[in-house]
Scaffold this motif. Structure first.
Motif, PDB file in Angstrom:
ATOM      1  N   ASP A 122      54.783 -12.240  -4.526  1.00  0.00           N
ATOM      2  CA  ASP A 122      55.464 -12.925  -3.429  1.00  0.00           C
ATOM      3  C   ASP A 122      54.483 -13.680  -2.538  1.00  0.00           C
ATOM      4  O   ASP A 122      54.837 -14.711  -1.948  1.00  0.00           O
ATOM      5  CB  ASP A 122      56.288 -11.940  -2.602  1.00  0.00           C
ATOM      6  CG  ASP A 122      57.622 -11.612  -3.249  1.00  0.00           C
ATOM      7  OD1 ASP A 122      58.011 -12.311  -4.208  1.00  0.00           O
ATOM      8  OD2 ASP A 122      58.290 -10.653  -2.807  1.00  0.00           O
ATOM      9  N   ARG A 127      54.201 -16.909  -4.178  1.00  0.00           N
ATOM     10  CA  ARG A 127      55.383 -17.745  -3.890  1.00  0.00           C
ATOM     11  C   ARG A 127      55.270 -18.329  -2.484  1.00  0.00           C
ATOM     12  O   ARG A 127      55.681 -19.477  -2.236  1.00  0.00           O
ATOM     13  CB  ARG A 127      56.667 -16.932  -4.034  1.00  0.00           C
ATOM     14  CG  ARG A 127      56.962 -16.507  -5.457  1.00  0.00           C
ATOM     15  CD  ARG A 127      58.450 -16.193  -5.660  1.00  0.00           C
ATOM     16  NE  ARG A 127      58.882 -15.106  -4.823  1.00  0.00           N
ATOM     17  CZ  ARG A 127      59.969 -15.161  -4.044  1.00  0.00           C
ATOM     18  NH1 ARG A 127      60.700 -16.255  -3.980  1.00  0.00           N
ATOM     19  NH2 ARG A 127      60.317 -14.120  -3.315  1.00  0.00           N
ATOM     20  N   SER A 174      52.384  -8.144   0.610  1.00  0.00           N
ATOM     21  CA  SER A 174      53.615  -8.206  -0.181  1.00  0.00           C
ATOM     22  C   SER A 174      54.838  -8.055   0.716  1.00  0.00           C
ATOM     23  O   SER A 174      55.962  -8.309   0.288  1.00  0.00           O
ATOM     24  CB  SER A 174      53.636  -7.104  -1.247  1.00  0.00           C
ATOM     25  OG  SER A 174      53.781  -5.825  -0.657  1.00  0.00           O
ATOM     26  N   HIS A 211      57.559  -8.907   3.303  1.00  0.00           N
ATOM     27  CA  HIS A 211      58.172 -10.181   3.682  1.00  0.00           C
ATOM     28  C   HIS A 211      58.030 -10.478   5.178  1.00  0.00           C
ATOM     29  O   HIS A 211      57.815 -11.636   5.563  1.00  0.00           O
ATOM     30  CB  HIS A 211      59.645 -10.201   3.266  1.00  0.00           C
ATOM     31  CG  HIS A 211      59.833 -10.315   1.784  1.00  0.00           C
ATOM     32  ND1 HIS A 211      61.074 -10.453   1.188  1.00  0.00           N
ATOM     33  CD2 HIS A 211      58.925 -10.335   0.765  1.00  0.00           C
ATOM     34  CE1 HIS A 211      60.918 -10.532  -0.129  1.00  0.00           C
ATOM     35  NE2 HIS A 211      59.629 -10.457  -0.402  1.00  0.00           N
ATOM     36  N   LEU A 213      61.739 -16.169   0.286  1.00  0.00           N
ATOM     37  CA  LEU A 213      61.305 -14.825  -0.081  1.00  0.00           C
ATOM     38  C   LEU A 213      62.461 -13.932  -0.525  1.00  0.00           C
ATOM     39  O   LEU A 213      62.294 -13.053  -1.378  1.00  0.00           O
ATOM     40  CB  LEU A 213      60.566 -14.177   1.097  1.00  0.00           C
ATOM     41  CG  LEU A 213      59.239 -14.844   1.479  1.00  0.00           C
ATOM     42  CD1 LEU A 213      58.695 -14.254   2.779  1.00  0.00           C
ATOM     43  CD2 LEU A 213      58.221 -14.693   0.360  1.00  0.00           C
ATOM     44  N   SER A 270      59.153 -18.879  -8.256  1.00  0.00           N
ATOM     45  CA  SER A 270      58.690 -17.891  -9.238  1.00  0.00           C
ATOM     46  C   SER A 270      58.152 -18.586 -10.478  1.00  0.00           C
ATOM     47  O   SER A 270      57.102 -18.196 -11.019  1.00  0.00           O
ATOM     48  CB  SER A 270      59.831 -16.943  -9.624  1.00  0.00           C
ATOM     49  OG  SER A 270      60.233 -16.159  -8.524  1.00  0.00           O
TER      50      SER A 270
END
Length: 235
Positions: free
Chosen positions: A100, A103, A133, A135, A156, A162
């Motif tokens: 993440d 991302r 990691s 959010h 997120l 992805s």
């Protein structure tokens, strides 16, 4: 000329390499003509986020090291980071999956904030002991560099970017990256690892020289105004 950099937020040499590359770039006369693009790479895609586990215990598990040896390695890396002005607090680092976070960087790149996002993540992980990691942490970091919080939350909570992360990881294999940091200049020259600034500067000079020959710049810049053409038409 484009310089692509594959990295992972949990890679201590990636942050050190970033500083050394920036040092080289600051000495490069044509630095304004260099476009840096950060690319995703995961050292351990299967890593589970475990906030209660020390980085030494993690390294002991995945590499088979004794915990005291892992501590010595981290102390050595901390000293290397200090040489380029970075403060590593490895004892506070949170073992966290980086997907993440990647991302997050991919989204930031669409806003022209890829480098700022990388810097924020590295500092959060190695200096501030934050869970990269998480959010809420990523939204906080994003807000600090000017990303829209609502947009980032939506990213997120879904699966956007992805494929971009996976494509970068696949692309790394195609260009010969077996580890990070991995720097590619104009898709012709590669520098692997956190090399000294002189190595980066040499690679920049060589690759830019060839790029410049293939992409000559106009000798004269001018402003257009009223004029007459060879056909006798004036406007």
């Amino acid at each position: 000329m484009k310089v692509e950099i594959w990295s992972d937020v949990m890679c201590p040499f990636c942050y050190i390499g970033k500083r050394k590359f920036e040092n080289a770039l600051s000495q490069f006369p044509q630095k304004d003509q260099i476009q840096v693009e950060w690319k995703s790479f995961q050292l351990n895609p299967q890593m589970k986020t475990e906030p209660g586990k020390s980085i030494n215990d993690y390294l002991a598990e995945v590499k088979g090291w004794a915990p005291d040896y892992a501590q010595k390695v981290n102390d050595h890396v901390t000293n290397l980071a200090a040489e380029v002005g970075l403060k590593y607090n490895m004892d506070e680092a949170v073992v966290a999956n980086s997907f993440d976070a990647h991302r997050f960087v991919q989204f930031a790149k669409t806003k022209g904030l890829g480098d700022a996002a990388e810097e924020q993540l590295f500092k959060a992980y190695f200096t501030d002991g934050k869970d990269t990691s998480n959010h809420e942490t990523l939204v906080e970091l994003g807000s600090e560099i000017g990303l829209n919080a609502s947009e980032l939350i939506a990213v997120l909570q879904g699966t956007r970017f992805s494929e971009d992360v996976r494509n970068d990881i696949y692309e790394a294999q195609q260009v010969g990256a077996r580890g990070v940091p991995f720097f590619v200049m104009d898709r012709k020259y590669a520098v692997s690892g956190a090399q000294q600034p002189e190595t980066f500067l040499n690679a920049l000079e060589k690759s830019f020289s060839e790029w410049e020959k293939a992409n000559p710049q106009p000798l004269v810049t001018f402003a257009e105004g009223s004029s007459c053409g060879p056909d006798g038409v004036c406007d």
